[in-house]
Design an enzyme around this catalytic site. Structure first.
Site, PDB file in Angstrom:
ATOM      1  N   VAL A  20       0.618  -1.207  -0.067  1.00 47.58           N
ATOM      2  CA  VAL A  20      -0.041  -0.049  -0.193  1.00 47.58           C
ATOM      3  C   VAL A  20       0.655   1.166  -0.054  1.00 47.58           C
ATOM      4  CG1 VAL A  20      -0.387   0.220   2.648  1.00 47.58           C
ATOM      5  CG2 VAL A  20      -2.075   0.914   1.003  1.00 47.58           C
ATOM      6  N   TYR A  21       2.164   1.250   0.415  1.00 50.87           N
ATOM      7  CA  TYR A  21       2.825   2.432   0.384  1.00 50.87           C
ATOM      8  C   TYR A  21       2.980   2.892  -0.936  1.00 50.87           C
ATOM      9  CZ  TYR A  21       4.639   0.729   4.929  1.00 50.87           C
ATOM     10  OH  TYR A  21       4.629   0.313   6.299  1.00 50.87           O
ATOM     11  N   SER A  22       2.653   4.185  -0.939  1.00 56.35           N
ATOM     12  CA  SER A  22       2.455   5.106  -2.120  1.00 56.35           C
ATOM     13  C   SER A  22       1.933   4.166  -3.321  1.00 56.35           C
ATOM     14  CB  SER A  22       3.775   5.631  -2.741  1.00 56.35           C
ATOM     15  OG  SER A  22       4.373   6.431  -1.829  1.00 56.35           O
ATOM     16  N   VAL A  23       0.845   3.293  -3.039  1.00 51.82           N
ATOM     17  CA  VAL A  23      -0.174   2.701  -3.978  1.00 51.82           C
ATOM     18  C   VAL A  23       0.795   1.776  -4.821  1.00 51.82           C
ATOM     19  CG1 VAL A  23      -2.059   2.605  -5.397  1.00 51.82           C
ATOM     20  CG2 VAL A  23      -1.356   4.818  -3.909  1.00 51.82           C
TER      21      VAL A  23
END
Length: 322
Positions: free
Chosen positions: A60-63
């Site tokens: 999920v980090y920076s999609v």
């Protein structure tokens, strides 16, 4: 650098972990402070030079773009076999049935997507980012076991949840003959010590290693209270810290750091590292000195009087981040 085994496993990790939430494409809307490939390059090179082999990211980090940057950095600045690579699954990547949560469908879909973005055929540590109350724990633990047996994952870890939830998942793994968690990525710092009540006792009993996130309380423990950065002004996770409860703690860290002649971050991390459950605090750098300060904390031994002064201002509070 110091190295140790992660929990009850034979997996050897550096005593400081490189947190990769700071890396990504800001156009994806996840964070305004994320560093792209070029801006992150000095951090990766410094991590390699300092012997930081444990790198932690999440889908999920920076999609997803954090994983992409980390994957490119491994091939550019290190070797896959020299890095203990960790990522996570749970939060939403898309609106479809496999886009979030810990169902079998989500786990199978998201591990493959993470491997593609990371440019590798396995991750060393696959962590559930949170507890999923909508999925039976047996379904989750069997699916995680299956990705281990498929060779896509070497070890399993968990992240912030209530101690009873973690115990329930470990018990389900035992009953099913499935792979257990070896690590817990929980929030722990001088400004958030509620894990000391139950979780750390459970981890000690089971031999599970803690790899704390936010050991510097989103940077609040690395600078005098009231100082701001781009991240502190734009990261909603930082709103959990209040002047009434936390300013005295920051002041205590500042006082000990001034007396020692070291940065505040070293003092705050040295305190976290004293906990016998803690294996490797996760530090997310955005400036060149961040990792150097973190590594220096390994050599800073706090006195009993200093520890008492650092802990005295803390008042009980609700856990956050679950």
């Amino acid at each position: 650098m110091e190295y140790t085994q992660l929990g009850p496993s034979g997996l050897k990790v550096s005593r400081i972990a490189l947190g990769c939430m700071s890396f990504g494409d800001t156009s994806r809307g996840f964070s305004e402070w994320a560093l792209d490939d070029d801006a992150a390059a000095p951090m990766f090179r410094q991590a390699v030079d300092l012997g930081i082999t444990f790198w932690d990211t999440a889908n999920v980090y920076s999609v997803g773009t954090s994983e992409e940057i980390v994957g490119r950095a491994i091939s550019k600045y290190s070797r896959r076999e020299d890095v203990v690579l960790a990522t996570k699954v749970f939060f939403g990547m898309h609106d479809g049935p496999g886009g979030s949560g810990l169902s079998r469908k989500a786990i199978m879909e998201q591990i493959d997507a993470s491997l593609t973005r990371l440019g590798t055929d396995y991750v060393d540590l696959y962590q559930i980012h949170r507890f999923d109350p909508t999925t039976p724990v047996e379904e989750t633990m069997e699916a995680l076991h299956d990705v281990v047996k498929a060779g896509k994952v070497r070890y399993l870890g968990a992240s912030s949840m209530w101690a009873w939830q973690f115990a329930t998942m470990q018990h389900a793994a035992d009953l099913g003959g499935w792979t257990r968690f070896i690590s817990m990525q929980n929030q722990y710092s001088l400004m958030q010590r509620e894990e000391e009540r139950e979780m750390f006792g459970l981890l000690a009993h089971q031999g599970v290693g803690s790899i704390p996130w936010s050991p510097l309380a989103k940077g609040r423990l690395a600078r005098p209270w009231g100082s701001t950065t781009l991240r502190s002004e734009s990261d909603p996770m930082g709103e959990r810290f209040s002047a009434e409860l936390d300013e005295p703690i920051a002041d205590a860290v500042q006082k000990v750091a001034a007396e020692r002649g070291v940065p505040m971050a070293q003092v705050a991390l040295a305190w976290v590292l004293r906990n016998p459950n803690v294996v490797s605090p996760i530090v997310g750098p955005t400036k060149d000195h961040h990792l150097a300060d973190a590594v220096a904390a390994l050599d800073l031994e706090l006195t009993d009087d200093e520890v008492a002064a650092l802990e005295a201002p803390y008042t009980p509070r609700l856990p956050t981040g679950y």
